[in-house]
Design an enzyme around this catalytic site. Structure first.
Site, PDB file in Angstrom:
ATOM      1  CE  LYS A  44      -2.219   1.951  -6.480  1.00  0.00           C
ATOM      2  NZ  LYS A  44      -3.395   2.305  -5.702  1.00  0.00           N
TER       3      LYS A  44
ATOM      4  CE  LYS B  21       0.389   3.759  -4.106  1.00  0.00           C
ATOM      5  NZ  LYS B  21      -0.988   3.819  -3.764  1.00  0.00           N
TER       6      LYS B  21
ATOM      7  CB  SER C 262       2.726   1.366   3.293  1.00  0.00           C
ATOM      8  OG  SER C 262       2.367   0.383   2.336  1.00  0.00           O
TER       9      SER C 262
HETATM   10  C1  PBG Z   1      -5.833   2.390  -2.839  1.00  0.00           C
HETATM   11  C2  PBG Z   1      -4.438   2.797  -2.530  1.00  0.00           C
HETATM   12  C3  PBG Z   1      -3.343   1.965  -2.222  1.00  0.00           C
HETATM   13  C4  PBG Z   1      -2.314   2.813  -1.868  1.00  0.00           C
HETATM   14  C5  PBG Z   1      -2.766   4.129  -2.007  1.00  0.00           C
HETATM   15  N1  PBG Z   1      -4.088   4.100  -2.441  1.00  0.00           N
HETATM   16  C6  PBG Z   1      -3.234   0.481  -2.102  1.00  0.00           C
HETATM   17  C7  PBG Z   1      -3.477  -0.369  -3.265  1.00  0.00           C
HETATM   18  O1  PBG Z   1      -3.597   0.065  -4.409  1.00  0.00           O
HETATM   19  O2  PBG Z   1      -3.596  -1.565  -3.037  1.00  0.00           O
HETATM   20  C8  PBG Z   1      -0.960   2.348  -1.398  1.00  0.00           C
HETATM   21  C9  PBG Z   1      -0.198   3.287  -0.538  1.00  0.00           C
HETATM   22  C10 PBG Z   1       0.934   2.699   0.219  1.00  0.00           C
HETATM   23  O3  PBG Z   1       1.263   1.505   0.136  1.00  0.00           O
HETATM   24  O4  PBG Z   1       1.538   3.479   0.955  1.00  0.00           O
HETATM   25  N2  PBG Z   1      -6.171   2.213  -4.156  1.00  0.00           N
END
Ligand code: PBG
Length: 329
Positions: free
Chosen positions: A199, A252, A278
């Protein structure tokens, strides 16, 4: 007259021939639909930076999931929008058995027992600091081991509420192993873990943080999420998550990380998921609304590119629309 004996275009000559030799295709079985929800009744609010995505109250969330089930979707991923007064620096609402999130899991498993419910494990929706981990008051450091203890409680509360797939998205070290051990010890041997393995610290999460009002109050997430300039490091994370007992591994974001999906797939015997995040959704929707691109075609091309890169599973805000296209085609 020229004699050209090798003609690649032969296999592109007709729709039937193209279909016959097509290497990858999308299936409703591989799609997971992320959903947002909040406390209250009869709420369906559109998220301004994510057109056609909504925050639902729990009873409308259940109705939505029934619709998704009718489209053939098998799995949803839940993201609670937590009330400001429940956010604290110890994020204790995260493991409250009566929290909004746990109530939503229970309601969904009761109404749609066949749907797989995936729940997110990270502190950001519950943490008044907006970070995925606990923040040291003095140094501002994101504390690893202290956070993992809270994440374990959070995962257990979700498993107890009936979650099928625990999704640690926090990027703390050692959390997959600690969660797995706690699940085993407490009898949740069939609760799976889909680790957010690679991630990245990405600016593509912006609209998600608007949706949950969960942006960090100070600093960024670069001490725990990965540097987007790195790819070999993803294999180190993969090795750790495999050793710690992950069932599924995730990359991700998806679109600007197709090379990572490919490398992780090559190196892994576990199913690989891609998260079409997103910001990727928002870009396609915005350009489509402006008439700059054909949104539906770009959606299909994007989702197919994840399969081509090696993803077995795709989390996408387009899952509902894609499922409905697949059903009607
Ligand atoms: C929370 C989380 C995030 C996303 C999924 N779980 C945001 C982040 O890490 O700041 C992002 C999902 C998306 O942008 O669609 N930890």
């Amino acid at each position: 007259m020229q004699i050209i004996s090798k003609r690649a275009r032969r296999l592109r000559h007709s729709e039937a021939m193209r279909s016959l030799v097509q290497e990858n295709s999308l299936s409703v079985n591989d799609l997971i639909m992320p959903l947002f929800f909040k406390a209250g009744k009869n709420i369906k609010e559109e998220i301004s930076s994510m057109p056609q995505q909504y925050r639902y109250s729990v009873e409308l969330l259940v109705d939505k999931v029934k619709e998704l089930e009718d489209l053939g979707l098998k799995a949803v991923s839940l993201f609670p929008c937590v009330e400001e007064n429940l956010k604290t620096s110890d994020a204790k609402e995260a493991f409250n058995p009566e929290s909004l999130n746990q109530k939503a899991i229970r309601a969904l498993k009761e109404a749609c027992p066949d749907i797989l419910v995936m729940s997110d494990v990270a502190l950001d929706p519950y943490n008044s600091d907006g970070h995925d981990g606990l923040v040291d008051k003095v140094s501002g450091e994101i504390l690893n081991d202290e956070t993992v203890e809270v994440l374990v409680k959070m995962a257990l509360a979700q498993a107890q509420a009936g979650s099928d797939i625990i999704g640690p998205s926090d990027m703390m070290d050692g959390r997959v192993g600690m969660i797995r051990k706690a699940l085993e010890k407490n009898g949740y041997k069939n609760t799976s873990i889909m680790a957010y393995t690679a991630k990245y610290a990405s600016s593509f999460y912006g609209p998600f943080r608007d949706a949950l009002d969960s942006a960090p109050k100070a600093g960024d997430k670069k001490t725990y999420q990965m540097n987007y300039a790195n790819s070999t490091e993803a294999l180190k994370e993969l090795e750790m998550d495999i050793n710690e007992g992950a069932d599924i591994v995730m990359v991700k974001p998806g679109l600007s990380f197709l090379d990572i999906i490919y490398r992780v797939k090559q190196a892994s015997t576990l199913p690989v998921a891609a998260y079409n995040v997103s910001g990727e959704y928002a870009m396609i929707m915005a350009a489509s609304e402006k008439g700059y691109i054909d949104g539906e075609k770009v959606m299909i091309e994007t989702l197919t590119s994840f399969k081509r890169a090696g993803a077995d599973i795709i989390l996408s805000y387009f899952s509902e629309r894609m499922a409905s296209l697949l059903k009607n085609s």
